[in-house]
Design an enzyme around this catalytic site. Structure first.
Site, PDB file in Angstrom:
ATOM      1  N   ASP A   1      -4.385   0.711   8.219  1.00 15.23           N
ATOM      2  CA  ASP A   1      -3.241   1.628   8.139  1.00 15.23           C
ATOM      3  C   ASP A   1      -3.301   2.643   9.290  1.00 15.23           C
ATOM      4  O   ASP A   1      -2.292   2.917   9.949  1.00 15.23           O
ATOM      5  CB  ASP A   1      -3.297   2.344   6.780  1.00 15.23           C
ATOM      6  CG  ASP A   1      -2.070   3.191   6.504  1.00 15.23           C
ATOM      7  OD1 ASP A   1      -0.956   2.802   6.900  1.00 15.23           O
ATOM      8  OD2 ASP A   1      -2.227   4.248   5.861  1.00 15.23           O
TER       9      ASP A   1
ATOM     10  N   HIS B   1       0.793  -1.243   0.000  1.00 19.49           N
ATOM     11  CA  HIS B   1       0.000   0.000   0.000  1.00 19.49           C
ATOM     12  C   HIS B   1       0.819   1.285   0.000  1.00 19.49           C
ATOM     13  O   HIS B   1       0.341   2.316  -0.459  1.00 19.49           O
ATOM     14  CB  HIS B   1      -1.031   0.003   1.143  1.00 19.49           C
ATOM     15  CG  HIS B   1      -0.486   0.361   2.487  1.00 19.49           C
ATOM     16  ND1 HIS B   1       0.074  -0.561   3.340  1.00 19.49           N
ATOM     17  CD2 HIS B   1      -0.399   1.551   3.131  1.00 19.49           C
ATOM     18  CE1 HIS B   1       0.461   0.040   4.459  1.00 19.49           C
ATOM     19  NE2 HIS B   1       0.194   1.335   4.348  1.00 19.49           N
TER      20      HIS B   1
ATOM     21  N   GLU C   1       3.357   5.480  -3.096  1.00 23.32           N
ATOM     22  CA  GLU C   1       3.434   6.799  -2.443  1.00 23.32           C
ATOM     23  C   GLU C   1       4.840   7.110  -1.920  1.00 23.32           C
ATOM     24  O   GLU C   1       5.303   8.242  -1.995  1.00 23.32           O
ATOM     25  CB  GLU C   1       2.424   6.838  -1.292  1.00 23.32           C
ATOM     26  CG  GLU C   1       2.171   8.236  -0.759  1.00 23.32           C
ATOM     27  CD  GLU C   1       0.987   8.251   0.188  1.00 23.32           C
ATOM     28  OE1 GLU C   1      -0.115   7.869  -0.241  1.00 23.32           O
ATOM     29  OE2 GLU C   1       1.172   8.632   1.349  1.00 23.32           O
ATOM     30  N   ASP C   2       5.524   6.106  -1.416  1.00 22.43           N
ATOM     31  CA  ASP C   2       6.768   6.368  -0.683  1.00 22.43           C
ATOM     32  C   ASP C   2       8.042   5.799  -1.311  1.00 22.43           C
ATOM     33  O   ASP C   2       9.123   5.951  -0.731  1.00 22.43           O
ATOM     34  CB  ASP C   2       6.647   5.830   0.752  1.00 22.43           C
ATOM     35  CG  ASP C   2       5.635   6.619   1.567  1.00 22.43           C
ATOM     36  OD1 ASP C   2       5.393   7.791   1.221  1.00 22.43           O
ATOM     37  OD2 ASP C   2       5.081   6.070   2.522  1.00 22.43           O
TER      38      ASP C   2
END
Ligand code: ZN
Length: 188
Positions: free
Chosen positions: A125, A64, A68-69
Site C-alpha cells: 500500500d 483493503h 475505511e473509505d
C-alpha cells in the site's frame, strides 16, 4: 493457501468486482482523475510480483480500503469472503473516529503486531501511494508534505519487515526513487 484452482481465481475476481462496486464513485487524490479501484489492483499486483501467493492476503489486498473509505462493513466482508479475509482487512483499517495524527502514529506503533498478510499489504500500500505521490500527486500537496509522507511510510514499514525480502527491496527502491525525484524537481 496458494492460488491453484478455478475456485481461487473465482474468489479473486469476486473480490475485484465487489471492490470496484464499492469504490465506483471515488477517484484517487491525484491531480489527474484516476479511478480508485486502480489503487487496490496495483497493491495486489505489487504483492504478486513480489512472489506473494497467499489467497487470503491477495483478496484482503483487493478489499483493503473498502471498510475505511466506503460504507462496507467488516461483517459484510466476513459474510462474502470469510473470517480470514475480514480479519486481515480489519488489521489494515484505521479507526476514523480518531484524529488523523493519532491514526498515523498508531500505524507505526501497531505495525510490528500485525499478521504477516497485513504487514505485506501495508508495505505494498505504501509503495503504491508513494508512486502516486511522485507520478500523480494531489495538487494541494507541498514538497514538505510529500517528504513527510515518505518519512512516515518508512517508520510504518520498519515494523513490517522480515517476511518478504523482494517486497521490502521494492519499497526501499521506491523511497529512494521518490526522494531523488522530489528533490530533483526542486533543484530545477
Ligand atoms: Zn490503500
Amino acid at each position: 493457501m496458494n492460488v491453484y484452482n478455478i475456485g481461487d481465481v473465482t474468489s479473486l475476481l469476486h473480490a475485484i468486482h465487489f471492490a470496484a462496486i464499492q469504490h465506483k464513485d471515488q477517484k484517487r487524490k491525484g491531480k489527474y482523475p484516476v479511478p480508485y479501484i486502480n489503487h487496490p489492483l496495483e497493491v495486489v499486483n505489487i504483492l504478486v510480483t513480489a512472489g506473494v501467493t497467499d489467497l487470503h492476503t491477495m483478496i484482503a489486498a483487493i478489499l483493503h480500503d473498502t471498510v475505511e473509505d466506503t460504507n462496507t462493513t467488516l461483517d459484510a466482508l466476513r459474510a462474502e469472503f470469510g473470517i480470514e479475509v475480514s480479519n486481515i482487512v480489519a488489521e489494515v483499517t484505521d479507526d476514523k473516529n480518531l484524529l488523523k495524527a493519532e491514526r498515523k502514529q498508531l500505524q507505526i506503533v501497531h505495525a510490528p503486531e500485525l499478521s504477516d498478510g497485513a504487514k505485506l499489504i501495508k508495505i505494498a500500500d505504501k509503495i503504491s501511494n508513494i508512486e502516486d505521490i511522485v507520478n500523480n500527486p494531489p495538487k494541494s500537496w507541498s514538497l514538505q508534505r510529500k517528504l513527510d509522507y515518505l518519512d512516515w511510510a518508512q517508520k510504518v514499514v520498519a515494523g513490517c519487515r522480515g517476511i518478504n525480502h523482494t517486497l521490502e527491496a521494492k519499497f526501499d527502491a521506491t523511497v529512494q526513487y521518490a526522494s531523488t525525484s522530489l528533490t530533483a524537481k526542486v533543484k530545477k
